[in-house]
Write a protein that holds these residues in place. Structure first.
Motif, PDB file in Angstrom:
ATOM      1  N   ASN A   7      40.088  46.557 -79.465  1.00  0.00           N
ATOM      2  CA  ASN A   7      40.837  47.759 -79.297  1.00  0.00           C
ATOM      3  C   ASN A   7      40.127  48.852 -79.988  1.00  0.00           C
ATOM      4  N   PHE A   8      40.605  50.098 -79.879  1.00  0.00           N
ATOM      5  CA  PHE A   8      39.833  51.239 -80.492  1.00  0.00           C
ATOM      6  C   PHE A   8      38.504  51.537 -80.145  1.00  0.00           C
ATOM      7  N   GLY A   9      38.224  51.296 -78.934  1.00  0.00           N
ATOM      8  CA  GLY A   9      36.661  51.579 -78.864  1.00  0.00           C
ATOM      9  C   GLY A   9      36.152  53.060 -78.318  1.00  0.00           C
ATOM     10  N   GLY A  10      35.068  53.381 -78.158  1.00  0.00           N
ATOM     11  CA  GLY A  10      34.441  54.380 -78.175  1.00  0.00           C
ATOM     12  C   GLY A  10      34.710  55.511 -77.230  1.00  0.00           C
ATOM     13  N   ALA A  38      36.674  58.159 -76.483  1.00  0.00           N
ATOM     14  CA  ALA A  38      37.840  58.700 -77.400  1.00  0.00           C
ATOM     15  C   ALA A  38      37.211  59.768 -78.314  1.00  0.00           C
ATOM     16  N   HIS A  39      38.299  60.398 -78.870  1.00  0.00           N
ATOM     17  CA  HIS A  39      37.882  61.498 -79.848  1.00  0.00           C
ATOM     18  C   HIS A  39      37.351  60.575 -81.196  1.00  0.00           C
ATOM     19  N   TYR A  40      38.065  59.569 -81.436  1.00  0.00           N
ATOM     20  CA  TYR A  40      37.844  58.792 -82.690  1.00  0.00           C
ATOM     21  C   TYR A  40      37.782  57.221 -82.298  1.00  0.00           C
ATOM     22  N   CYS A  41      36.997  56.524 -82.941  1.00  0.00           N
ATOM     23  CA  CYS A  41      37.013  55.023 -82.878  1.00  0.00           C
ATOM     24  C   CYS A  41      36.982  54.464 -84.104  1.00  0.00           C
ATOM     25  N   VAL A  42      37.474  53.041 -84.041  1.00  0.00           N
ATOM     26  CA  VAL A  42      37.467  52.220 -85.342  1.00  0.00           C
ATOM     27  C   VAL A  42      36.373  51.298 -84.862  1.00  0.00           C
ATOM     28  N   ALA A  43      35.381  51.010 -86.053  1.00  0.00           N
ATOM     29  CA  ALA A  43      34.182  50.079 -86.207  1.00  0.00           C
ATOM     30  C   ALA A  43      34.095  49.537 -87.447  1.00  0.00           C
ATOM     31  N   ARG A  44      33.668  48.195 -87.635  1.00  0.00           N
ATOM     32  CA  ARG A  44      33.352  47.688 -88.789  1.00  0.00           C
ATOM     33  C   ARG A  44      31.939  48.186 -89.198  1.00  0.00           C
ATOM     34  N   ALA A  45      31.776  48.281 -90.789  1.00  0.00           N
ATOM     35  CA  ALA A  45      30.711  48.755 -91.195  1.00  0.00           C
ATOM     36  C   ALA A  45      29.458  48.120 -90.894  1.00  0.00           C
ATOM     37  N   SER A  46      29.717  46.625 -90.264  1.00  0.00           N
ATOM     38  CA  SER A  46      28.538  46.139 -89.955  1.00  0.00           C
ATOM     39  C   SER A  46      28.011  46.282 -88.269  1.00  0.00           C
ATOM     40  N   GLN A  47      28.831  47.263 -87.837  1.00  0.00           N
ATOM     41  CA  GLN A  47      28.438  47.592 -86.711  1.00  0.00           C
ATOM     42  C   GLN A  47      27.757  48.673 -86.203  1.00  0.00           C
TER      43      GLN A  47
END
Length: 435
Positions: free
Chosen positions: A173-176, A178-187
């Motif tokens: 979930n919480f992909g790109g 959008a106005h905001y997204c959540v990603a791991r630092a390793s991405q």
């Protein structure tokens, strides 16, 4: 637009961004679980109009895990996995989110009745988790679409071999989009300074995938002089494949579906372009792949004098049997997808008796993505962007890809107020863009 987003657009300092509150909700292109059965009984995928299921509106802001960052998305892009998602085909992506959520812990957040999709993004970090070391608020980044478990031993050999590897914004979930997204630092990787937001956002999934398929030692290991047949040479994947082949000293032979796309394929670097209609290939799998393969092989030999060493395959059911037939003895078919269907039929005699190979390839690990980023920064490959939509038009953008009326990549602006922003002054003059 909330105050934090406004500050990002205004190029505020890291200290200013840190002082502003994160909004409780944000605007995103998302699917709704209640729509999952909307296309039941509709056989033709083209009739599953993604504009009916891809909603743009407010969703709750998730909390950050210690190894994650919150990125203010300046731009994103459309990939075919967003089309699959919005068609709920072959299965609803809510199935992926439920599977992920069952892991417990931070993964539980992903199991929601909404799914924020999108597997490409470029933007500005506005928050970092407590465990993030290499990245800071204010950093400009692009997001790799590959989510891996850094604690799995396989990941340290090749992230794509992680048994729990997931496609961001498709299986998470919480992909790109959008106005905001959540990603791991390793991405994360640095945004190439020479590129605009939308140019930077459109590359990771397709350019990384093409690089792994053709250049990486985990793919076809293309070398100078190789003849490479590229299906869909004017599309997102094909546009990067053509550039990588030409710049790597190979001979790019592209297959397209229209005169307009033939022009684009040549612009991307194809030496030879063949229209599907010339070889009698329609949208469906041919009844006699060998007959189509013979016509295609004859045409390729007439143009370049020999059969292809490599076939760059992602179309799937409609082309795979032809690909296995037409690649030369000892040659390689490398595949990363099946946009026309997953169940392939081919005559195995042409595979085993002629010592051919089929290589499965999926995404790209972070090292391969970094190699692509360097090529983009140097100007050795260029973004395949052809058109850019606003986030409110995400459904139309996805429909363009669904109906195959696009060339190259289709961009979607997030917080960026217009196209053409984000390139650093002077960065574009460092080396000429070239194919």
């Amino acid at each position: 637009m909330d105050a934090l987003a406004e500050a990002v657009v205004a190029d505020a300092t890291a200290a200013e961004l840190e002082r502003l509150p994160v909004p409780a909700e944000y605007t995103a292109a998302h699917l709704r679980a209640e729509d999952a059965g909307r296309f039941a009984g509709i056989a033709d995928n083209i009739d599953k109009d993604v504009r009916k299921t891809l909603h743009v509106g407010a969703v709750p802001m998730p909390k950050l895990a210690p190894d994650e960052v919150l990125v203010a998305v300046m731009a994103s892009g459309i990939n075919y996995n967003t089309v699959w998602s919005a068609m709920f085909s072959p299965i609803p992506t809510f199935t992926f989110l439920k599977q992920y959520g069952r892991q417990g812990g931070w993964a539980q957040r992903h199991d929601q009745p909404y799914h924020v999709v999108g597997s490409d993004a470029a933007g500005v970090i506005v928050r970092t988790g407590a465990g993030v070391r290499r990245w800071r608020i204010g950093d400009q980044v692009v997001v790799s679409p590959v989510v891996v478990d850094e604690e799995d031993p396989a990941t340290h050999g090749d992230g794509m071999l992680d048994p729990d590897m997931r496609a961001w914004g498709f299986e998470t979930n919480f992909g790109g989009l959008a106005h905001y997204c959540v990603a791991r630092a390793s991405q994360l990787l640095p945004k190439p300074e020479r590129l605009t937001w939308e140019e930077a956002a459109c590359n990771p999934l397709c350019a990384g995938t093409a690089y792994r398929m053709l250049v990486s030692d985990r793919g076809a290991r293309m070398t100078q002089g190789d003849v490479v047949l590229i299906w869909g040479a004017a599309g997102g994947l094909g546009a990067y494949a053509a550039q990588l082949v030409r710049n790597g000293g190979g001979i790019a032979v592209g297959v397209v579906s229209s005169a307009e796309k033939a022009v684009r394929a040549r612009e991307f670097g194809c030496h030879v372009v063949i229209d599907r209609a010339e070889i009698g290939l329609t949208g469906d799998a041919p009844d006699d792949p060998a007959a189509v393969g013979k016509r295609l092989g004859k045409r390729i030999r007439a143009e370049v004098g020999e059969d292809p060493h490599i076939v760059f395959e992602h179309v799937g059911r409609a082309t795979f049997g032809v690909s296995v037939f037409v690649v030369r003895r000892g040659g390689t078919v490398v595949t990363c997808g099946s946009s026309t269907g997953y169940l392939h039929e081919f005559d195995n005699r042409y595979l085993w008796m002629r010592l051919k190979r089929v290589i499965g390839s999926h995404g790209a690990n972070l090292q391969e993505q970094a190699a692509v980023g360097r090529l983009l920064s140097l100007g050795h490959i260029r973004p395949a962007l052809s058109v850019t939509y606003g986030l409110e038009e995400a459904g139309e953008a996805a429909r363009l890809v669904q109906t195959n009326r696009h060339t190259g990549k289709v961009g979607v602006l997030g917080l960026a107020p217009r196209a053409g922003l984000g390139a650093r002054a002077g960065a574009t003059d460092s080396l000429p863009l070239r194919v």
